[in-house]
Design a protein around this motif. Structure first.
Motif, PDB file in Angstrom:
ATOM      1  N   PHE A  16      -0.675 -12.674  -5.513  1.00  9.05           N
ATOM      2  CA  PHE A  16      -0.106 -13.282  -4.440  1.00  9.05           C
ATOM      3  C   PHE A  16      -0.289 -12.673  -3.134  1.00  9.05           C
ATOM      4  CE2 PHE A  16       2.098 -13.818  -8.395  1.00  9.05           C
ATOM      5  CZ  PHE A  16       2.676 -15.142  -8.262  1.00  9.05           C
ATOM      6  N   LEU A  17      -0.361 -13.395  -1.854  1.00  5.25           N
ATOM      7  CA  LEU A  17      -0.217 -12.959  -0.700  1.00  5.25           C
ATOM      8  C   LEU A  17       1.049 -13.033   0.007  1.00  5.25           C
ATOM      9  CD1 LEU A  17      -2.472 -12.174   1.316  1.00  5.25           C
ATOM     10  CD2 LEU A  17      -2.489 -14.441   2.418  1.00  5.25           C
ATOM     11  N   ILE A  63      -3.838  -3.891   1.929  1.00  9.82           N
ATOM     12  CA  ILE A  63      -3.554  -4.899   3.221  1.00  9.82           C
ATOM     13  C   ILE A  63      -4.524  -5.870   3.301  1.00  9.82           C
ATOM     14  CG2 ILE A  63      -3.591  -4.397   5.592  1.00  9.82           C
ATOM     15  CD1 ILE A  63      -2.432  -1.560   5.178  1.00  9.82           C
ATOM     16  N   ALA A  64      -4.139  -7.044   3.470  1.00 11.91           N
ATOM     17  CA  ALA A  64      -5.006  -8.223   3.633  1.00 11.91           C
ATOM     18  C   ALA A  64      -4.872  -8.574   5.075  1.00 11.91           C
ATOM     19  CB  ALA A  64      -4.432  -9.379   2.697  1.00 11.91           C
ATOM     20  N   LEU A  65      -4.028  -8.287   5.855  1.00  6.24           N
ATOM     21  CA  LEU A  65      -4.197  -8.741   7.241  1.00  6.24           C
ATOM     22  C   LEU A  65      -3.264  -7.882   8.035  1.00  6.24           C
ATOM     23  CD1 LEU A  65      -4.678 -10.631   9.679  1.00  6.24           C
ATOM     24  CD2 LEU A  65      -2.568 -11.911   8.994  1.00  6.24           C
ATOM     25  N   GLN A  66      -3.435  -7.275   9.091  1.00  4.78           N
ATOM     26  CA  GLN A  66      -2.626  -6.382   9.881  1.00  4.78           C
ATOM     27  C   GLN A  66      -2.588  -6.648  11.530  1.00  4.78           C
ATOM     28  OE1 GLN A  66      -3.783  -1.935  10.835  1.00  4.78           O
ATOM     29  NE2 GLN A  66      -1.904  -1.719   9.258  1.00  4.78           N
ATOM     30  N   LYS A  81       2.551  -1.461  13.816  1.00  2.68           N
ATOM     31  CA  LYS A  81       1.639  -2.347  13.109  1.00  2.68           C
ATOM     32  C   LYS A  81       2.479  -3.046  11.819  1.00  2.68           C
ATOM     33  CE  LYS A  81      -2.377   0.703  13.547  1.00  2.68           C
ATOM     34  NZ  LYS A  81      -3.181   1.861  12.932  1.00  2.68           N
ATOM     35  N   THR A  82       1.996  -4.271  11.548  1.00  2.00           N
ATOM     36  CA  THR A  82       2.597  -5.199  10.572  1.00  2.00           C
ATOM     37  C   THR A  82       1.865  -5.845   9.706  1.00  2.00           C
ATOM     38  OG1 THR A  82       4.224  -5.677  12.358  1.00  2.00           O
ATOM     39  CG2 THR A  82       4.311  -7.183  10.650  1.00  2.00           C
ATOM     40  N   ASP A  83       2.111  -5.859   8.316  1.00  2.60           N
ATOM     41  CA  ASP A  83       1.151  -6.067   7.488  1.00  2.60           C
ATOM     42  C   ASP A  83       1.557  -7.342   6.300  1.00  2.60           C
ATOM     43  OD1 ASP A  83      -0.530  -3.711   7.958  1.00  2.60           O
ATOM     44  OD2 ASP A  83       1.002  -2.715   7.251  1.00  2.60           O
ATOM     45  N   ILE A  84       0.646  -7.989   5.959  1.00  5.41           N
ATOM     46  CA  ILE A  84       0.549  -8.987   4.947  1.00  5.41           C
ATOM     47  C   ILE A  84      -0.405  -8.419   4.057  1.00  5.41           C
ATOM     48  CG2 ILE A  84       0.085 -11.201   4.203  1.00  5.41           C
ATOM     49  CD1 ILE A  84       0.574 -12.285   6.897  1.00  5.41           C
TER      50      ILE A  84
END
Length: 120
Positions: A16-17, A63-66, A81-84
Motif C-alpha cells: 500500500f502507498l 519513504i516513497a515520496l518526501q 518534511k512531509t512523507d508518503i
C-alpha cells in the motif's frame, strides 16, 4: 472494498502507498481470493511528518515520496518534511488469485490515508 481481480493474476505480494495523520496508525485489512477464502494482515503507516520531523518510519515503511514542507490552510507553508510511505509487502497465499482488499474499519493510533494499492 477495492476490487483487484483485474490486476492480481500471478501476484505474490501486495503493498500500500499512503500515510497516517495525527500520529502513526495501524489496522487490519482483509484479503479475499477468487476461491472465496480470506486472509487477514495488518498494515501500518507512519505519521506523515514523522512526529514533526524528529521520528523514523515505523511498521517497515519505506519513504516513497518526501516534500520539504506542507501547506497550512490560510497560513502558507509549514517547513516540516512531509512523507508518503510504501508498506512492507504482504505475502499472498501461493497458487491463489487476489479478488479484493477490504480496508480497516477501525485503526489504532491516528488516521490512515491509503492512496494506492500495488501487487507484484
Amino acid at each position: 472494498m477495492l476490487d483487484l481481480s483485474a490486476s492480481s493474476a500471478g501476484a505474490t505480494k501486495l503493498a500500500f502507498l499512503g500515510s497516517a495523520s495525527e500520529g502513526q496508525a495501524s489496522g487490519d485489512v482483509t484479503l479475499t481470493y477468487t476461491d472465496g477464502s480470506t486472509q487477514t494482515a495488518t498494515i501500518g503507516f507512519s505519521d506523515w511528518t514523522l512526529g514533526g520531523g524528529g521520528g523514523s518510519p515505523q511498521f517497515g515503511n519505506v519513504i516513497a515520496l518526501q516534500t520539504a514542507y506542507r501547506d497550512q490552510s490560510g497560513l502558507g507553508k509549514d517547513p516540516v518534511k512531509t512523507d508518503i510511505f510504501a508498506t512492507a509487502p504482504i505475502a499472498l497465499e501461493a497458487g491463489k488469485q487476489l479478488q479484493s482488499v477490504t480496508l480497516p474499519d477501525k485503526v489504532d493510533g491516528g488516521d490512515i490515508h491509503v492512496f494506492a494499492v500495488a501487487t507484484a
